[in-house]
Design a protein around this motif. Structure first.
Motif, PDB file in Angstrom:
ATOM      1  N   PHE A 320      61.076  31.768  78.580  1.00 39.72           N
ATOM      2  CA  PHE A 320      61.392  31.233  79.909  1.00 39.72           C
ATOM      3  C   PHE A 320      60.715  29.860  80.015  1.00 39.72           C
ATOM      4  O   PHE A 320      59.631  29.662  79.460  1.00 39.72           O
ATOM      5  N   PRO A 321      61.334  28.889  80.726  1.00 38.04           N
ATOM      6  CA  PRO A 321      60.728  27.545  80.788  1.00 38.04           C
ATOM      7  C   PRO A 321      59.252  27.614  81.194  1.00 38.04           C
ATOM      8  O   PRO A 321      58.903  28.288  82.162  1.00 38.04           O
ATOM      9  N   GLY A 322      58.435  26.929  80.417  1.00 37.72           N
ATOM     10  CA  GLY A 322      57.007  26.887  80.734  1.00 37.72           C
ATOM     11  C   GLY A 322      56.214  28.045  80.149  1.00 37.72           C
ATOM     12  O   GLY A 322      54.989  28.091  80.303  1.00 37.72           O
ATOM     13  N   GLU A 323      56.864  28.990  79.479  1.00 37.24           N
ATOM     14  CA  GLU A 323      56.127  30.122  78.898  1.00 37.24           C
ATOM     15  C   GLU A 323      55.272  29.616  77.726  1.00 37.24           C
ATOM     16  O   GLU A 323      55.800  29.100  76.736  1.00 37.24           O
ATOM     17  N   LYS A 324      53.964  29.765  77.847  1.00 36.25           N
ATOM     18  CA  LYS A 324      53.040  29.337  76.795  1.00 36.25           C
ATOM     19  C   LYS A 324      52.762  30.517  75.875  1.00 36.25           C
ATOM     20  O   LYS A 324      53.020  31.667  76.223  1.00 36.25           O
ATOM     21  N   GLU A 325      52.152  30.215  74.731  1.00 35.73           N
ATOM     22  CA  GLU A 325      51.772  31.274  73.793  1.00 35.73           C
ATOM     23  C   GLU A 325      50.902  32.330  74.502  1.00 35.73           C
ATOM     24  O   GLU A 325      51.081  33.534  74.308  1.00 35.73           O
ATOM     25  N   LYS A 326      50.010  31.846  75.343  1.00 37.22           N
ATOM     26  CA  LYS A 326      49.111  32.752  76.071  1.00 37.22           C
ATOM     27  C   LYS A 326      49.925  33.720  76.954  1.00 37.22           C
ATOM     28  O   LYS A 326      49.636  34.917  77.024  1.00 37.22           O
ATOM     29  N   ASP A 327      50.953  33.189  77.623  1.00 41.91           N
ATOM     30  CA  ASP A 327      51.800  34.042  78.482  1.00 41.91           C
ATOM     31  C   ASP A 327      52.512  35.083  77.628  1.00 41.91           C
ATOM     32  O   ASP A 327      52.601  36.257  77.988  1.00 41.91           O
ATOM     33  N   GLU A 358      67.072  24.198  86.511  1.00 42.95           N
ATOM     34  CA  GLU A 358      66.493  22.872  86.807  1.00 42.95           C
ATOM     35  C   GLU A 358      65.066  22.747  86.285  1.00 42.95           C
ATOM     36  O   GLU A 358      64.465  21.684  86.416  1.00 42.95           O
ATOM     37  N   PHE A 359      64.493  23.812  85.741  1.00 41.16           N
ATOM     38  CA  PHE A 359      63.084  23.766  85.334  1.00 41.16           C
ATOM     39  C   PHE A 359      62.885  22.945  84.066  1.00 41.16           C
ATOM     40  O   PHE A 359      63.696  23.008  83.137  1.00 41.16           O
ATOM     41  N   ALA A 360      61.749  22.218  84.050  1.00 36.95           N
ATOM     42  CA  ALA A 360      61.381  21.482  82.834  1.00 36.95           C
ATOM     43  C   ALA A 360      60.665  22.434  81.875  1.00 36.95           C
ATOM     44  O   ALA A 360      60.616  23.634  82.136  1.00 36.95           O
ATOM     45  N   GLU A 361      60.106  21.891  80.827  1.00 37.13           N
ATOM     46  CA  GLU A 361      59.294  22.651  79.851  1.00 37.13           C
ATOM     47  C   GLU A 361      60.074  23.741  79.146  1.00 37.13           C
ATOM     48  O   GLU A 361      59.614  24.886  79.041  1.00 37.13           O
ATOM     49  N   ALA A 362      61.280  23.395  78.704  1.00 40.27           N
ATOM     50  CA  ALA A 362      62.062  24.378  77.952  1.00 40.27           C
ATOM     51  C   ALA A 362      61.306  24.760  76.677  1.00 40.27           C
ATOM     52  O   ALA A 362      60.634  23.928  76.074  1.00 40.27           O
ATOM     53  N   VAL A 363      61.409  26.024  76.296  1.00 41.88           N
ATOM     54  CA  VAL A 363      60.820  26.465  75.032  1.00 41.88           C
ATOM     55  C   VAL A 363      61.870  26.238  73.948  1.00 41.88           C
ATOM     56  O   VAL A 363      63.033  26.627  74.104  1.00 41.88           O
ATOM     57  N   GLU A 364      61.455  25.574  72.869  1.00 41.06           N
ATOM     58  CA  GLU A 364      62.411  25.256  71.787  1.00 41.06           C
ATOM     59  C   GLU A 364      63.014  26.526  71.186  1.00 41.06           C
ATOM     60  O   GLU A 364      62.333  27.553  71.081  1.00 41.06           O
ATOM     61  N   GLY A 365      64.265  26.402  70.751  1.00 39.53           N
ATOM     62  CA  GLY A 365      64.982  27.548  70.178  1.00 39.53           C
ATOM     63  C   GLY A 365      64.223  28.317  69.100  1.00 39.53           C
ATOM     64  O   GLY A 365      64.073  29.541  69.204  1.00 39.53           O
ATOM     65  N   PRO A 366      63.714  27.613  68.052  1.00 38.90           N
ATOM     66  CA  PRO A 366      63.028  28.354  66.990  1.00 38.90           C
ATOM     67  C   PRO A 366      61.778  29.087  67.486  1.00 38.90           C
ATOM     68  O   PRO A 366      61.452  30.174  67.021  1.00 38.90           O
ATOM     69  N   GLU A 367      61.085  28.485  68.457  1.00 41.90           N
ATOM     70  CA  GLU A 367      59.883  29.126  68.994  1.00 41.90           C
ATOM     71  C   GLU A 367      60.280  30.384  69.801  1.00 41.90           C
ATOM     72  O   GLU A 367      59.651  31.438  69.691  1.00 41.90           O
ATOM     73  N   ALA A 368      61.346  30.271  70.584  1.00 39.37           N
ATOM     74  CA  ALA A 368      61.821  31.435  71.346  1.00 39.37           C
ATOM     75  C   ALA A 368      62.229  32.551  70.369  1.00 39.37           C
ATOM     76  O   ALA A 368      61.939  33.732  70.590  1.00 39.37           O
ATOM     77  N   GLN A 369      62.879  32.152  69.277  1.00 45.83           N
ATOM     78  CA  GLN A 369      63.304  33.129  68.268  1.00 45.83           C
ATOM     79  C   GLN A 369      62.090  33.836  67.651  1.00 45.83           C
ATOM     80  O   GLN A 369      62.094  35.048  67.471  1.00 45.83           O
ATOM     81  N   ARG A 370      61.044  33.058  67.378  1.00 41.76           N
ATOM     82  CA  ARG A 370      59.831  33.650  66.786  1.00 41.76           C
ATOM     83  C   ARG A 370      59.235  34.683  67.750  1.00 41.76           C
ATOM     84  O   ARG A 370      58.864  35.789  67.367  1.00 41.76           O
TER      85      ARG A 370
END
Ligand code: SAH
Ligand code: SF4
Ligand code: F3S
Length: 465
Positions: A320-327, A358-370
């Motif tokens: 989800f936009p803005g989701e960090k590794e910590k989240d 409309e949210f910024a900070e999209a998570v890149e495709g490969p990272e979302a896949q991981r």
């Protein structure tokens, strides 16, 4: 119109599957028969889903491929309904000249007349939203389709969604929340049980929000709704119904009465599908889910206290936009803490018209896949451990039909919603059981996806039909 055959291709959730059942029933009443393949049909309808872009794109590729089908025989007709139809409406007619009609999620009842118009060469689109309860008043099941129920059925209790989670298109495709009066629900349940249905799954986009608007306005009596837990209690008393399920509940509407209903109602299944979406408070807030991770845990702990061996399953979105590794790690942690038996996990897909688009900070495709794969790995081991713990247990399964393994092998589900494939007997013959029957089975093997069980000799219980 007699002798004409229809085929419905269905995508999406159980609500769509049930809408296709309702549509098939309307068409049977209109003198049509069903065809198991598009090739045997004169009318083809696609019931669409737009929850993720992949689901929506499926429609466009299907429609492209259907040009050839349409020109294969004169008089063939194509209709598109469901969530994409509700959203994009008659622009579909412009984009696809071989498409004959478009019907929205509130317009199933108009399909027979749209079909007749299509046969006269009229191209129509009906996607109006109604607030009327009329859409719940559909004809009784036609004798031609009754045989397909195989012991279980869906039962609509509410439709629409007023939650507007930031990522979700459903409030736009299903419209405003509306609850069906309890009387009609209970009557339908009785009728289903009289026709051999043993298991009903109550349906609603946020099924446990049933009746909430009427209740808040103090109009409960006038609207004919009941608190959800009371509705469950009424259904628990319907003769012949052995199993009651509901999907999908929203965590916000798990009150004590509903948790207690799991402890006290004999026929309410020990399985709840409770969508989590994320285990991070920061992400949950951005998603507008309206609960925290602690509140979610409070519900699952309450359910486990009410029914110690309850099976919990869930939905999770990663990236989800803005989701960090910590989240994400907090999501993994919560999935393990709850010990979900299974989960459906998705990479976030941006839907036009939703807040999150409309949210910024999209998570890149490969990272979302991981993240998706890491979550699925955690889930696989939870599921396998849970399934292994079932070996040696005896469970009751409601037989559904042939298993995916083919070769005439049967499968069914136990009350916890675990998929059980029936092992052939010692002589290699398929076990003697029929769809719609409840049988006792001993679990002999576990895989990450299903269990294998052998029939315990004894009488099947086959309902009151
Ligand atoms: N009413 C249910 C969800 C119905 S949609 C609830 O409130 O939980 C089914 C699932 O699809 C959701 O639980 C969510 O996990 C997923 N989903 C919905 N919108 C999505 C999106 N934009 N991208 C990825 N997954 C999504
Ligand atoms: Fe979508 Fe949220 Fe409604 Fe579920 S509750 S259907 S996720 S808007
Ligand atoms: Fe899809 Fe519509 Fe269901 S968008 S998930 S078919 S409510």
């Amino acid at each position: 119109m007699s002798g004409r055959r229809f085929h419905i291709r269905t995508y999406g959730c159980q609500m769509n599957v049930h809408d296709s059942d309702k549509l098939a029933n309307l068409l049977y009443h209109g003198g049509f028969e069903s065809a198991s393949e598009a090739d045997g049909a004169d009318v083809l309808m696609i019931n669409t889903c737009s929850i993720r872009d992949k689901a929506e794109n499926q429609l466009y590729s299907d429609l492209g491929a259907l040009r050839e089908w349409k020109s294969g025989l004169p008089g063939r007709v194509i209709g598109v309904g469901g969530c994409v139809a509700q959203q994009v409406g008659d622009s579909l007619l412009k984009r696809f000249p071989h498409l004959d009609f478009v019907f929205g999620t509130h317009n199933l009842r108009l399909v027979p007349s749209m079909l007749e118009a299509a046969q006269r060469g009229e191209r129509r689109s009906e996607t109006g939203e109604t607030r009327s309860l009329e859409r719940f008043d559909l004809p009784l099941p036609h004798p031609g389709i009754r045989g397909e129920e195989q012991g279980r059925a869906f039962l609509t209790v509410m439709e629409g969604c007023d939650m507007f989670c930031a990522f979700c298109i459903v409030p736009q495709t299903r419209g405003r929340e509306i609850s069906r009066p309890a009387k009609g629900i209970i009557e339908e349940a009785r009728r289903l049980a009289e026709h051999g249905v043993r298991e009903v799954t109550l349906l609603g986009q946020t099924v446990n929000a049933y009746g909430r608007h009427a209740e808040r306005r103090g109009h409960s009596e006038q609207a004919g709704t009941l608190p959800f837990a009371e509705l469950l209690s009424e259904l628990n008393a319907v003769p012949g119904l052995e199993r009651i399920r509901y999907t999908s509940p929203h965590p916000l509407f798990f009150d004590q009465a509903l948790i207690q209903a799991h402890a006290s109602l004999e026929h309410l299944c020990p399985h709840v599908h409770i969508p989590l979406q994320s285990g991070s408070d920061a992400v949950l807030e951005k998603m507008r889910r309206r609960y925290t991770r602690d509140e979610f845990l409070g519900i699952t702990e309450g359910l486990k206290a009410a029914v110690p061996d309850i099976a919990l399953t869930t939905d999770v979105i990663v990236g989800f936009p803005g989701e960090k590794e910590k989240d994400f790690l907090e999501t993994l942690d919560l999935v393990q803490a709850v010990g979900f038996v299974d989960s459906y996990s998705f990479k976030y897909s941006s839907r036009p018209g939703t807040t999150a688009a409309e949210f910024a900070e999209a998570v890149e495709g490969p990272e979302a896949q991981r993240r998706l794969e890491a979550l699925q790995e955690v889930q696989r081991s939870l599921t396998l451990a849970h399934h292994r713990a079932c070996i040696g247990r005896r469970v009751q399964i409601l037989v559904h039909g042939e298993s995916r393994r083919g070769r005439g092998q049967l499968c069914g589900r136990d009350a916890h919603h675990r998929l059980v494939n029936l092992a052939p007997d010692a002589a290699g013959a398929a076990p003697r059981a029929r769809p719609g029957e409840i049988h006792e089975v001993e679990i002999v093997e576990a895989t990450p996806h299903s269990l294998i069980g052998s029939l315990v000799p004894g009488e099947a219980s086959a309902g009151i039909a």
